[in-house]
Design a protein around this motif. Structure first.
Motif, mmCIF file in Angstrom:
data_model
loop_
_atom_site.group_PDB
_atom_site.id
_atom_site.type_symbol
_atom_site.label_atom_id
_atom_site.label_comp_id
_atom_site.label_asym_id
_atom_site.label_seq_id
_atom_site.Cartn_x
_atom_site.Cartn_y
_atom_site.Cartn_z
ATOM 1 N N PHE A 176 38.215 78.638 38.940
ATOM 2 C CA PHE A 176 38.119 77.941 40.460
ATOM 3 C C PHE A 176 39.538 76.976 40.434
ATOM 4 O O PHE A 176 39.616 76.209 39.393
ATOM 5 C CB PHE A 176 36.937 77.055 40.603
ATOM 6 N N PHE A 177 40.096 76.831 41.423
ATOM 7 C CA PHE A 177 41.021 75.876 41.540
ATOM 8 C C PHE A 177 40.309 74.592 42.538
ATOM 9 O O PHE A 177 40.095 74.866 43.575
ATOM 10 C CB PHE A 177 42.351 76.381 42.456
ATOM 11 N N CYS A 178 40.203 73.629 41.761
ATOM 12 C CA CYS A 178 39.887 72.237 42.483
ATOM 13 C C CYS A 178 41.044 71.694 42.855
ATOM 14 O O CYS A 178 42.164 71.566 42.221
ATOM 15 C CB CYS A 178 38.891 71.342 41.626
ATOM 16 N N ILE A 179 41.246 70.950 44.155
ATOM 17 C CA ILE A 179 42.421 70.507 44.673
ATOM 18 C C ILE A 179 42.412 68.971 44.251
ATOM 19 O O ILE A 179 43.350 68.296 44.944
ATOM 20 C CB ILE A 179 42.440 70.719 45.980
ATOM 21 N N SER A 180 41.512 68.313 43.692
ATOM 22 C CA SER A 180 41.631 67.192 43.136
ATOM 23 C C SER A 180 40.662 67.001 41.848
ATOM 24 O O SER A 180 39.741 67.745 41.684
ATOM 25 C CB SER A 180 41.307 66.247 44.236
ATOM 26 N N SER A 181 40.929 65.865 41.044
ATOM 27 C CA SER A 181 40.122 65.753 39.966
ATOM 28 C C SER A 181 38.687 65.226 40.243
ATOM 29 O O SER A 181 37.834 65.388 39.843
ATOM 30 C CB SER A 181 40.856 64.605 39.138
ATOM 31 N N MET A 182 38.570 64.474 41.385
ATOM 32 C CA MET A 182 37.420 63.871 41.700
ATOM 33 C C MET A 182 36.371 65.079 42.278
ATOM 34 O O MET A 182 35.395 64.947 42.032
ATOM 35 C CB MET A 182 37.793 62.996 43.243
ATOM 36 N N GLN A 183 37.116 65.835 43.189
ATOM 37 C CA GLN A 183 36.199 67.151 43.509
ATOM 38 C C GLN A 183 35.663 67.606 42.164
ATOM 39 O O GLN A 183 34.516 68.138 42.314
ATOM 40 C CB GLN A 183 36.983 68.202 44.430
ATOM 41 N N ARG A 184 36.544 68.212 41.254
ATOM 42 C CA ARG A 184 36.093 68.661 40.096
ATOM 43 C C ARG A 184 34.965 67.898 39.432
ATOM 44 O O ARG A 184 34.140 68.551 39.027
ATOM 45 C CB ARG A 184 37.241 69.044 38.975
ATOM 46 N N ASP A 185 35.170 66.491 39.382
ATOM 47 C CA ASP A 185 34.152 65.976 38.570
ATOM 48 C C ASP A 185 32.760 66.154 39.395
ATOM 49 O O ASP A 185 31.799 66.281 38.737
ATOM 50 C CB ASP A 185 34.394 64.408 38.608
ATOM 51 N N LEU A 186 32.679 65.966 40.573
ATOM 52 C CA LEU A 186 31.383 66.029 41.353
ATOM 53 C C LEU A 186 30.902 67.594 41.086
ATOM 54 O O LEU A 186 29.653 67.532 40.988
ATOM 55 C CB LEU A 186 31.793 65.603 42.948
ATOM 56 N N LEU A 187 31.615 68.516 41.153
ATOM 57 C CA LEU A 187 31.316 69.888 40.992
ATOM 58 C C LEU A 187 30.530 70.156 39.657
ATOM 59 O O LEU A 187 29.621 70.640 39.530
ATOM 60 C CB LEU A 187 32.167 70.911 41.308
ATOM 61 N N VAL A 188 31.424 69.485 38.719
ATOM 62 C CA VAL A 188 30.699 69.574 37.183
ATOM 63 C C VAL A 188 29.419 68.773 37.244
ATOM 64 O O VAL A 188 28.379 69.335 36.594
ATOM 65 C CB VAL A 188 31.703 69.066 36.090
ATOM 66 N N ARG A 189 29.271 67.737 38.150
ATOM 67 C CA ARG A 189 28.084 66.904 37.773
ATOM 68 C C ARG A 189 26.904 67.714 38.612
ATOM 69 O O ARG A 189 25.667 67.669 38.160
ATOM 70 C CB ARG A 189 28.280 65.634 38.335
ATOM 71 N N SER A 190 27.443 68.809 39.423
ATOM 72 C CA SER A 190 26.488 69.487 40.078
ATOM 73 C C SER A 190 25.828 70.583 39.444
ATOM 74 O O SER A 190 24.723 71.183 39.937
ATOM 75 C CB SER A 190 26.812 70.002 41.467
#
Length: 424
Positions: A176-190
């Protein structure tokens, strides 16, 4: 490399950042000598369907079997090296992942929003951030609130698709390409698989024109909705005007549900102007003439193309201090950040960004330097191709399935600058 891009194009009636990213990435790859083909559906085509065909569209959102059959046949005939999935709503559906599995082709997917954890993909409801569905298997809160188009009925297909296809996404996509680190962090937490989530910011083409001098206006460029902070901006600007203004006008350009409200608010005023919907060339020229761009979004943006475009033109931004904006804008260095949803804070930043021309020009130079480092076409191509190669290697057993450490441990305030090139 042979890439097949899969995308459901959004309606042409409204500007779409996702459509632009798809087109610009495809052009970038082709210019570099790669073969890029397209498998697409267009939301514009829904209007030409029969009444029965229109009624059937919501049923296709969770699963479109015809798409699976068609795409599988094409993949087996053409054998691309990798499939790059963007948007699948509403006509493609996650059936595209089953087709890729049928044909044994590696898959990467760009996550332009939060549809993996939020049916409408915004993490925003009733004028405020909302994460009720994050971690929820059935996404029932979205249905209860009618989060998509303020309709419970319209939200049901999205909630169903999220629920029944969650595991298919997580297991069927190699990277998956996340377009920001913030987005990635939230998705990992999910709960999404961290080893498959890479940060790859969107790139911005070289605009061909940069700001000279200090600029002549402040610019809001985007969709005219409450979630983009339009009403917040109007309230802040009225406060600025009541104090005597800042010496330059505010220009709002775009279209959307608040268009009539914006037009009425600007009517008869000299300190603010509604410009309507700009063409791409008009956007570039308006950016290059800006003192700053204003991005007061109420929602936590996954990226923020207009801010990166301003950087390319050597223009600083005033943006809300949440979401990806805290990665794009270094407060006081390449722009200013205001408290999200706070009109007084936004007004203060508008006064400050216009008060010191020398400091503003230095912010603009710093913003352009950041663009060269992180958001230029050369950087975008490198990260895009490397992501493809990582997915292909992982499928073929040539990688351990984990993304490079330098990219995933990036400084959350500065995106991928802690490990600018994957593999560092």
């Amino acid at each position: 490399m042979h890439v097949l891009v899969v995308h459901n194009r959004y309606s042409s009636a409204q500007p779409s950042g996702e459509n632009r990213v798809v087109d610009e990435e495809s052009a970038l790859l082709r210019a570099a000598g790669h073969r890029v083909d397209l498998f697409e559906r267009r939301s514009d085509d829904i209007a030409a369907r029969s009444l029965l065909g229109k009624v059937a569209v919501p049923l296709l959102v969770p699963w479109n079997p015809a798409v699976r059959t068609e795409l599988t046949a094409r993949l087996r005939a053409e054998r691309p090296d990798v499939v790059h999935v963007h948007n699948v709503f509403p006509l493609l559906s996650p059936a595209v992942l089953a087709a890729c599995a049928d044909a044994g082709v590696p898959v990467v997917a760009t996550l332009h929003n939060y549809t993996q954890v939020c049916p409408p993909g915004t993490l925003h409801r009733d004028g405020r951030p909302c994460t009720e569905c994050v971690g929820s298997v059935a996404a029932l809160p979205a249905v209860r609130h009618g989060c998509y188009r303020d309709s419970r009925l319209a939200t049901v297909p999205l909630a169903v698709s999220l629920s029944v296809n969650r595991r298919r996404w997580w297991s069927g996509v190699d990277r998956f390409f996340c377009i920001s680190s913030m987005q990635r962090d939230l998705l990992v937490r999910s709960g999404m698989p961290a080893g498959r989530l890479l940060v790859k910011h969107n790139f911005v083409p070289e605009p061909g024109v940069r700001r000279e001098g200090s600029g002549e206006h402040l610019l809001f460029l985007g969709r005219l909705t409450e979630s983009k902070g339009v009403r917040l901006l109007m309230a802040a600007w009225d406060a600025v005007a009541a104090d005597g203004g800042v010496g330059v006008p505010l220009v709002l350009a775009g279209a959307g549900p608040l268009e009539a409200e914006v037009a009425a608010w600007t009517a008869g005023r000299e300190d603010v102007r509604y410009a309507g919907l700009y063409s791409p060339e008009q956007c570039r020229q308006a950016l290059a003439r800006s003192v700053a761009v204003v991005a007061p979004s109420m929602a936590r943006e996954t990226f923020g193309l207009v801010v990166a475009e301003a950087m390319a033109a050597g223009v600083p931004a005033v943006a809300a201090a949440h979401g990806a904006f805290v990665e794009l804008v270094e407060d006081g260095v390449s722009g200013l950040l205001h408290r999200p949803g706070d009109a007084a804070s936004l007004a203060s930043c508008l006064r400050r960004i216009t008060a010191g021309p020398a400091a503003n020009r230095e912010m603009g130079r710093t913003a352009r330097h950041r663009y060269d480092q992180d958001f230029s076409p050369a950087v975008g191509l490198e990260r895009l191709v490397e992501g493809y190669r990582t997915a292909i290697a992982g499928r073929s057993g040539g990688a351990d399935g984990a993304p490079p450490v330098g990219n995933t441990n990036a400084d959350p305030r500065r995106g991928s600058r802690a490990g600018r090139k994957w593999g560092q």
